[in-house]
Design an enzyme around this catalytic site. Structure first.
Site, PDB file in Angstrom:
ATOM      1  N   GLY A 156       0.812  -1.215   0.000  1.00 50.76           N
ATOM      2  CA  GLY A 156       0.000   0.000   0.000  1.00 50.76           C
ATOM      3  C   GLY A 156       0.839   1.256   0.000  1.00 50.76           C
ATOM      4  CD  GLU A 157       2.288   1.312   3.833  1.00 51.79           C
ATOM      5  OE1 GLU A 157       1.459   1.482   4.747  1.00 51.79           O
ATOM      6  OE2 GLU A 157       2.453   0.194   3.276  1.00 51.79           O
ATOM      7  CE1 TYR A 158       7.425   0.449  -5.816  1.00 51.50           C
ATOM      8  CE2 TYR A 158       5.270  -0.050  -6.750  1.00 51.50           C
ATOM      9  CZ  TYR A 158       6.617   0.204  -6.916  1.00 51.50           C
ATOM     10  OH  TYR A 158       7.165   0.231  -8.191  1.00 51.50           O
TER      11      TYR A 158
END
Length: 403
Positions: A55-57
């Site tokens: 998700g952070e990527y």
């Protein structure tokens, strides 16, 4: 001292747990022979992006892409903490090199920074690894936090959080999603902050604009409406599947569980009393039946574009594991229903306030929300307008960053 002791204990526990926990095993094995695999980056200008997981990527990707476009000669280093991020991205990463971040000990951090010598460092959203941040700062790197989001109950704002407050002060600039985060940071003396919004809105809008078709789902759905259940867990499925079986949900249904292991897929199959087909079977040559009620996505990498064929979405994780991405379905104009535990996800509150999202605590709540969205004729336009208004975080961040 306590932080460093905690890091050592964390690493030790993961090694023990890895003997019987698959995810922990990947975490440990992914860091074996780590130092011998690092590429030489001598004479290269390294820019480092660190993401916790998948998700952070996705959240950091718009910045990475913009950086690569503006500074094509820079060497992009991408690191992950979680196997679920690294394993899914390692073969298609935008980075020139992609790897795990080593355990955050002082020795590892100094060695990692000494090897890559990054000029700029970007930590996405929640990630704060103190020793790596200190080592990077001491090396002369500029540090940035991207799409950060803070809440009053986090350790940064507690009496015992001095070490973590000090870590925040290492950043040259913090780009936060909401004004309340800026206020919280100001209360602890951190003022180098810009409210940029959430780069995920840029990401999902970009994905939706590509108009990437899935021939299998397109053939099955044709011009019919489709209800999409995305990133579901057992609690989500047990609430909704009985309504599918009873015919209360009249539309065709896509179920895309978060976990696609055999045991979970079999659990879903045992609950379904209507006609269904598994996506992987269709890829093996089994004939697609247009009359099939449920299409079960028993694989990863299909859901994000499957939302294109839906008209209402339910996104899982809101019964305890952590709400998954509600922006993805919304980028295609789908109103979103989710479970009751979403206080850590401010976008959920915004969706509810805008009338394009609904929270449910049980089957009755869910069906009420589902029926309400069915009856709103202009709901898709409302959702698209909301997403359009939220775009632009990438431009704000990049306007602050130069050499």
């Amino acid at each position: 001292m306590l932080y460093n002791l905690g890091i050592f204990l964390y690493g030790f526990i993961l090694k023990v747990v890895s003997n019987f926990h698959p995810k922990a095993k990947k975490w440990v094995e992914g860091r074996k022979d780590f130092w011998n695999q690092l590429p030489s980056t001598r004479h290269k200008n390294v820019v480092w992006f660190h993401c916790a997981s998948l998700g952070e990527y996705d959240q950091g990707l718009p910045i990475m892409e913009a950086w690569k476009k503006n500074f094509p000669n820079d060497y992009i280093l991408v690191t992950f903490f979680s196997p679920s991020g690294y394993e899914n991205i390692k073969h298609k990463s935008i980075g020139d090199y992609t790897c795990y971040i080593p355990l955050d000990t002082k020795q590892n951090a100094r060695k990692f920074i000494a090897h890559f010598k990054p000029q700029k460092v970007f930590f996405i959203k929640y990630e704060i690894w103190i020793n790596h941040l200190k080592a990077a700062k001491n090396s002369g790197a500029e540090l940035y936090s991207i799409s950060a989001s803070f809440r009053k109950n986090q350790r940064f704002f507690k009496w015992y959080g001095a070490k973590f407050r000090n870590a925040l002060s290492l950043f040259n600039h913090l780009f936060v999603q909401y004004e309340n985060s800026k206020v919280l940071l100001k209360d602890i003396g951190i003022t180098n902050v810009t409210v940029s919004g959430d780069t995920r809105y840029d990401r999902v809008h970009q994905r939706a604009s590509k108009n990437k078709e899935n021939p299998t789902i397109a053939t099955w759905s044709k011009d019919e409406t489709v209800f999409v259940i995305g990133s579901s867990w057992s609690a989500d499925e047990e609430m909704i599947i009985p309504l599918i079986n009873k015919g209360d949900i009249s539309e065709k249904v896509i179920i895309a569980p978060h976990e696609v292991n055999n045991s979970h897929i079999e659990q879903i199959e045992q609950q379904l009393k209507v006609s269904y087909q598994k996506y992987t079977d269709l890829q093996k040559g089994i004939v697609l039946d247009s009359k099939t009620k449920v299409l079960l996505l028993d694989c990863i990498g299909v859901l994000a574009d499957a939302y294109r064929y839906g008209n209402i979405a339910y996104v899982g994780g809101g019964f305890g594991t952590g709400l998954h991405n509600i922006l993805e379905p919304a980028s295609f104009g789908l109103p979103v229903i989710f479970g009751p535990i979403h206080e850590k996800f401010p976008e959920a509150k915004e969706f509810i306030e805008a009338g394009i999202g609904a929270s449910c605590k049980d089957r009755s709540d869910f069906f009420h929300a589902y029926s309400t969205f069915q009856q709103k004729s202009n709901i898709q336009d409302d959702v698209i307008s909301f997403i359009d208004e939220k775009k632009g975080a990438t431009d704000i961040v990049m306007s602050h960053l130069t050499y």
